[in-house]
Design a protein around this motif. Structure first.
Motif, PDB file in Angstrom:
ATOM      1  N   TYR A 130       0.837  -1.203   0.000  1.00  0.00           N
ATOM      2  CA  TYR A 130       0.000   0.000   0.000  1.00  0.00           C
ATOM      3  C   TYR A 130       0.875   1.257   0.000  1.00  0.00           C
ATOM      4  N   GLY A 131       1.944   1.234   0.800  1.00  0.00           N
ATOM      5  CA  GLY A 131       2.854   2.379   0.839  1.00  0.00           C
ATOM      6  C   GLY A 131       3.455   2.668  -0.519  1.00  0.00           C
ATOM      7  N   TYR A 132       3.916   1.617  -1.198  1.00  0.00           N
ATOM      8  CA  TYR A 132       4.494   1.801  -2.534  1.00  0.00           C
ATOM      9  C   TYR A 132       3.433   2.232  -3.550  1.00  0.00           C
ATOM     10  N   GLU A 133       2.218   1.731  -3.392  1.00  0.00           N
ATOM     11  CA  GLU A 133       1.149   2.076  -4.331  1.00  0.00           C
ATOM     12  C   GLU A 133       0.784   3.556  -4.240  1.00  0.00           C
ATOM     13  N   HIS A 134       0.708   4.081  -3.002  1.00  0.00           N
ATOM     14  CA  HIS A 134       0.214   5.441  -2.797  1.00  0.00           C
ATOM     15  C   HIS A 134       1.299   6.441  -2.412  1.00  0.00           C
ATOM     16  N   GLY A 135       2.557   5.990  -2.377  1.00  0.00           N
ATOM     17  CA  GLY A 135       3.612   6.908  -1.956  1.00  0.00           C
ATOM     18  C   GLY A 135       3.453   7.325  -0.508  1.00  0.00           C
ATOM     19  N   PHE A 136       3.087   6.380   0.340  1.00  0.00           N
ATOM     20  CA  PHE A 136       2.771   6.658   1.735  1.00  0.00           C
ATOM     21  C   PHE A 136       3.924   6.161   2.607  1.00  0.00           C
ATOM     22  N   GLY A 137       4.802   7.087   3.028  1.00  0.00           N
ATOM     23  CA  GLY A 137       5.967   6.701   3.817  1.00  0.00           C
ATOM     24  C   GLY A 137       7.167   6.328   2.979  1.00  0.00           C
ATOM     25  N   VAL A 138       7.001   6.324   1.658  1.00  0.00           N
ATOM     26  CA  VAL A 138       8.068   5.958   0.728  1.00  0.00           C
ATOM     27  C   VAL A 138       7.665   6.500  -0.641  1.00  0.00           C
ATOM     28  N   ASP A 139       8.622   6.645  -1.534  1.00  0.00           N
ATOM     29  CA  ASP A 139       8.277   7.095  -2.886  1.00  0.00           C
ATOM     30  C   ASP A 139       7.394   6.064  -3.576  1.00  0.00           C
ATOM     31  N   ALA A 140       6.388   6.537  -4.304  1.00  0.00           N
ATOM     32  CA  ALA A 140       5.483   5.632  -5.019  1.00  0.00           C
ATOM     33  C   ALA A 140       6.268   4.795  -6.027  1.00  0.00           C
ATOM     34  N   ASN A 141       5.923   3.525  -6.108  1.00  0.00           N
ATOM     35  CA  ASN A 141       6.613   2.616  -7.020  1.00  0.00           C
ATOM     36  C   ASN A 141       5.652   1.483  -7.354  1.00  0.00           C
ATOM     37  N   GLY A 142       5.019   1.573  -8.530  1.00  0.00           N
ATOM     38  CA  GLY A 142       4.018   0.588  -8.905  1.00  0.00           C
ATOM     39  C   GLY A 142       4.555  -0.824  -8.967  1.00  0.00           C
ATOM     40  N   ALA A 143       5.771  -0.988  -9.493  1.00  0.00           N
ATOM     41  CA  ALA A 143       6.351  -2.332  -9.605  1.00  0.00           C
ATOM     42  C   ALA A 143       6.572  -2.948  -8.230  1.00  0.00           C
TER      43      ALA A 143
END
Length: 480
Positions: A130-143
């Motif tokens: 979820y964090g990677y999907e929405h850039g929540f706590g980390v830069d967004a990264n779809g892969a």
């Protein structure tokens, strides 16, 4: 040789201690299952004091939920931290939640989620994704989001497969791909995940990523409804007892499934199925709970038509004990809110709510008006959102809370407010001298990262549990 003997004895002693601590936890869990909280607390504390992370984690939860002890978030967080620092994955995941949602430090929370995910904790795998999907706590990264959701799917979490399907269907984070969406919805459906079944059914209906197949559409929609998804239950209720009127009996049964989960639409649909069956001259419908039960429930949830009808029955003593005072009370409430609540029309709800608050002679009457305004705001009525902002700003009916007022004003702006957007900007500017810049920044950050605005803002509000439960019936799910 003597050294080896002493060393071996020490290892044996540690093993006995660890085994004893685990036994304490097991006894504590057994006591908790019987709701014997003092005994559970005693066993968890023995284990925690012996240094067992599992005991610390379970002791922490007792403080979180107030089981055998007063609720205390700080004590909960402290014991949970100790368990997490010992590498207990569930506690590491909880630390992620604490830092992300309580302490508004999602970057730190994300690192805790990563630690738990490295141990294969399925909830943390999903939280990292979820964090990677929405850039929540980390830069967004779809892969990366897909990678961690896939690991969660492989670990047996059907909601993760559903999320991958949504990502491929929407095309917002990864390229739109209906075939991949269908693939992951199928994986979720294979695990009887109701939302996956529902959205897969509509892929079959529209022929997106799969061949159009109306039989599959019906099959998966029914599966979703049987597995508890309210939207599927309401669709089937409407299909059978609504416009097509194929079978009032079948429609009523689907509606009742939604009603039993607290859906006002389910209650109202069920009552309408009964009425329309009577008008068509059909035999009285058979449902698990009676018409009178659902009439009373719908009236309590605020449906004006149900309140009117129940008042008449109570006055006559038909289906209910005869009680003229109660009938009068139902009529009095209905007269003030029936137009607003019937069909959940948001502009009317806001108007009636404001009028109710203006005429109120008691706090309870204030809160009834506030409830209607909240219900309108939950339907994305921006005028109601600004009214709530003013209520929280001035402390009318509820305690003054500038931060929550600011959240509602921000939500009104996000929803457009039509031609009045300049008015919202001017309104927000008025908060400048009232809200600390740091608090304003943190509020905006909280707002932008909140998964569900309505749920989060309700949690932030210092309401009684009773009022929170009342307001939860106005969640947006009932209006989608």
């Amino acid at each position: 040789m003597k050294l080896r003997i002493r060393f071996g004895a020490a290892i044996a002693a540690l093993a006995i201690m660890a085994g004893g601590a685990w036994a304490d936890v097991d006894r504590g869990l057994a006591a908790k299952a019987q709701e014997n909280f003092p005994a559970a607390l005693r066993e968890f504390r023995k284990s925690a004091d012996a240094g067992d992370a599992r005991g610390m984690f379970n002791l922490a939860k007792m403080y979180l939920y107030g089981e055998g002890v007063p609720k205390d978030r700080e004590v909960y967080a402290d014991w949970n931290r100790r368990a997490a620092e010992d590498g207990f994955a569930e506690a590491e995941n909880s630390m992620g939640w604490i830092y992300t949602h309580w302490r508004d430090r999602p970057v730190v929370g994300f690192q805790w989620y990563l630690r738990a995910a490295a141990q294969g904790n399925v909830d943390s795998l999903s939280n990292v994704a979820y964090g990677y999907e929405h850039g929540f706590g980390v830069d967004a990264n779809g892969a990366k989001a897909i990678e961690f959701y896939t690991r969660a799917v492989d670990a047996g979490l059907p909601t993760a497969g559903y999320q991958i399907g949504v990502m491929h269907y929407s095309g917002e984070v990864v390229p739109k791909d209906f075939a991949k969406a269908a693939e992951y919805f199928k994986r979720g459906a294979a695990q009887e995940h109701a939302k996956s079944e529902f959205f897969l059914s509509h892929l079959y209906y529209h022929g997106e990523g799969v061949e159009t197949d109306f039989d599959a559409y019906e099959d998966y929609r029914r599966r979703s409804a049987r597995h508890g998804y309210i939207r599927a239950q309401l669709e089937l209720g409407e299909y059978y007892a609504g416009f097509f009127s194929k079978s009032f009996q079948t429609g009523a049964q689907w509606y009742e499934m939604a009603a039993k989960q607290g859906s006002l639409k389910g209650m109202v649909g069920l009552l309408q199925a009964y009425r329309r069956a009577g008008e068509a001259g059909e035999p009285e419908l058979k449902t698990e709970l009676t018409y009178e039960h659902w009439l009373e429930q719908a009236a309590e949830y605020g449906d004006g038509e149900a309140a009117w009808e129940m008042a008449a029955l109570v006055f006559a003593g038909t289906g209910f004990d005869k009680d003229e005072a109660r009938a009068d009370e139902l009529v009095t409430v209905t007269v003030t809110v029936t137009v607003a609540v019937k069909d959940n029309y948001p502009d009317a709800m806001r108007w009636k709510g404001v009028k109710r608050m203006q005429d109120a002679k008691s706090r309870d009457e204030f809160l009834l008006g506030f409830e209607l305004i909240y219900g309108a705001a939950a339907q994305r009525n921006t005028g109601a959102m600004l009214t709530l902002a003013q209520i929280f700003r001035e402390g009318n009916a509820v305690d003054k809370d500038i931060r929550v007022a600011y959240l509602w004003a921000l939500e009104a702006r996000r929803n457009g407010y039509g031609t009045g957007s300049d008015q919202v900007e001017a309104y927000l500017a008025q908060f400048t001298p009232e809200i600390d810049p740091t608090v304003a920044y943190e509020t905006r950050n909280y707002f932008d990262n909140c998964r569900s605005f309505y749920a989060c803002v309700l949690d932030e509000s210092e309401f009684t549990d009773e009022l929170k439960n009342t307001l939860r019936k106005y969640t947006p799910d009932y209006y989608e």
